[in-house]
Scaffold this active site. Sequence first.
Site, short mmCIF file in Angstrom:
data_model
loop_
_atom_site.label_atom_id
_atom_site.label_comp_id
_atom_site.label_asym_id
_atom_site.label_seq_id
_atom_site.Cartn_x
_atom_site.Cartn_y
_atom_site.Cartn_z
CE1 TYR A 111 0.50 -6.62 -11.93
CE2 TYR A 111 -0.43 -7.66 -9.99
CZ TYR A 111 0.32 -6.65 -10.57
OH TYR A 111 0.87 -5.66 -9.79
CD GLU A 150 -0.26 -4.16 -6.91
OE1 GLU A 150 0.14 -5.24 -7.38
OE2 GLU A 150 0.00 -3.75 -5.77
CD GLU A 183 6.02 -2.86 -4.82
OE1 GLU A 183 5.36 -3.21 -5.80
OE2 GLU A 183 6.11 -3.54 -3.77
CD GLN A 195 5.46 -1.56 -9.55
OE1 GLN A 195 6.38 -0.81 -9.30
NE2 GLN A 195 5.10 -2.56 -8.72
CG ASN A 212 -0.31 -4.14 -1.62
OD1 ASN A 212 -0.96 -3.83 -2.62
ND2 ASN A 212 0.62 -5.10 -1.65
CD GLU A 213 -1.15 -8.21 -4.10
OE1 GLU A 213 -0.30 -9.05 -3.79
OE2 GLU A 213 -1.44 -7.93 -5.28
O1 AHR Z 1 3.39 -5.06 -8.72
C1 AHR Z 1 4.20 -6.06 -8.19
C2 AHR Z 1 3.58 -6.73 -6.98
O2 AHR Z 1 2.42 -7.41 -7.36
C3 AHR Z 1 3.12 -5.82 -5.88
O3 AHR Z 1 4.14 -5.48 -5.02
C4 AHR Z 1 2.09 -6.66 -5.17
O4 AHR Z 1 1.11 -5.89 -4.55
C5 AHR Z 1 1.55 -7.56 -6.26
O5 AHR Z 1 1.51 -8.87 -5.89
#
Ligand code: AHR
Length: 504
Positions: A263, A321, A48, A370, A195-196
């Site tokens: 996450y 992600e 990103e 990432q 995205n999201e």
């Molecule tokens: O990976 C960091 C961020 O986490 C990304 O930009 C977003 O899609 C997510 O919330």
Amino acid sequence: MKHLRPFAFALSLAVPALAQAQTTVPITVQAGDPKIIISKNIQGQFAEHLGRCIYGGFWAEPGLNVPKQGRIRMDIVEALRKIHVPNLRWPGGCFADTYHWHDGVGPTAQRPKMLNLWWGNTLEDNSFGTHEFLELCGLLGTEPYLAANVGSGTVQEMSNWMEYLNSNEDTPMVQERRKNGHAEPYKVSWWGIGNESWGCGGNMTASYYTDVYKRYATFAHDYPGTKLKRIVSGANGDDANWTEVCMKNIGPGMMWGLTLHQYTLPTGSWTGSKGSATVFGEQEYFNTMRNCLKMEAIVTKHAAIMDKYDKDKKVALLVDEWGVWTDVEPGTNPGFLYQQNTLRDALVAGTTLNIFNNHADRVRGANLAQAVNVLQALILTDKEKMLLTPTYHVFDLYQVHQDAQLLPLQFASPDYVLGGEKIPALNASASKDKNGVMHISLVNLDATHALKLETALPGVSWKTVTGRVLTSAKVNDYNTFDKPNNVKLAAFAGAKKRGDKLAV
Ligand code: AHR
């Protein structure tokens, strides 16, 4: 008929002064008639425009004394080529829904600048744009996975981007691409539509997003030679409703894939401290692993909803992600999400990839967040210095599973008990590659006890075993620019043939 097969396995262990294992865990590998392929795309990566992932990462300052092609950092490219990155997602993330692709093509000096409002308010000069990203993908030998701007862009803008990249007719878009140096279509087939969209991508409700998706997807054309993989922006963690509404309102016929973001936070909290990347005790280590293991239940839940609408499992679930998200390194820009990477991160990576492998019937893509200098990175840089993180080494170990046949495993894991709570100490996945070599990846999450395993392979005759191990004295050991090989892969000599069984 019995086959004589060579046999190899990859092993990941945490062994901080481990006590002797008390009992032996029996594991059975079901090697007969494997039907499910572990998609290589499970090992995808994510880049990103965030912190120093692109600028100061992949895209070097002109004067920096490192091997470069143009401004692409070739030491990073070389390292990533070794682990065969199957796809690379770009330009975000949250950044994607602010990004206007047309600002990033044409002569660099004439490209308009913008503020990167999500990530540190830095000035984005658009010097790394579409052509540069696709050149990077070419160097890496990886599939580009673009995220279209749905939050602040237009249908026309996305549609133009697709035409610019994939058409070969004599239209203004194609003429412009040719003028910018690329005569042939790029043939980009992977497209995320937003995205999201429940969050930074527009704060939409599920039902509103599904209408928006259908509108965008309608104008996402297949140009000759490039069939698009249209990908729905999916759920946040365990939000079952988002998946349900997407599957019901959009339907499997109008999507190739549906995403999920999940996450692992050491403290489990988005507010306040998420936990340090390197300074933690056994309890926080245990909590991190417990949080990481939630991926199993989350994937199972979303997969079950998808099964209701898509019995034949045509739609891919893409966890595009995932990874450990800690506090940033002290003294660094909080908007840059720069964190160190320990053996704990490696164990999260191994465990998560085992979960994905074992769900390969539905999970056919994933992207670690990432690739460079951001969150659970594979590679960290400091000016011209570069190091490979423990997480990188896990991807090195697991590349043997790319496009291999999944071999189901049966075992009852011993518990890892701490503070009155328990989690399974052992997780694993196995596959057979195109040469008939079988690979088992084992992760021991117990920070203080070794495990002894005895593996049965009914119906398989085999001769040799080799292994590699990633371990270190402490679960919070990590690589530094001064000691880049603190945590590294080593040959593993603890696996033996005992009769027909494999003892580890
Ligand atoms: O990976 C960091 C961020 O986490 C990304 O930009 C977003 O899609 C997510 O919330």
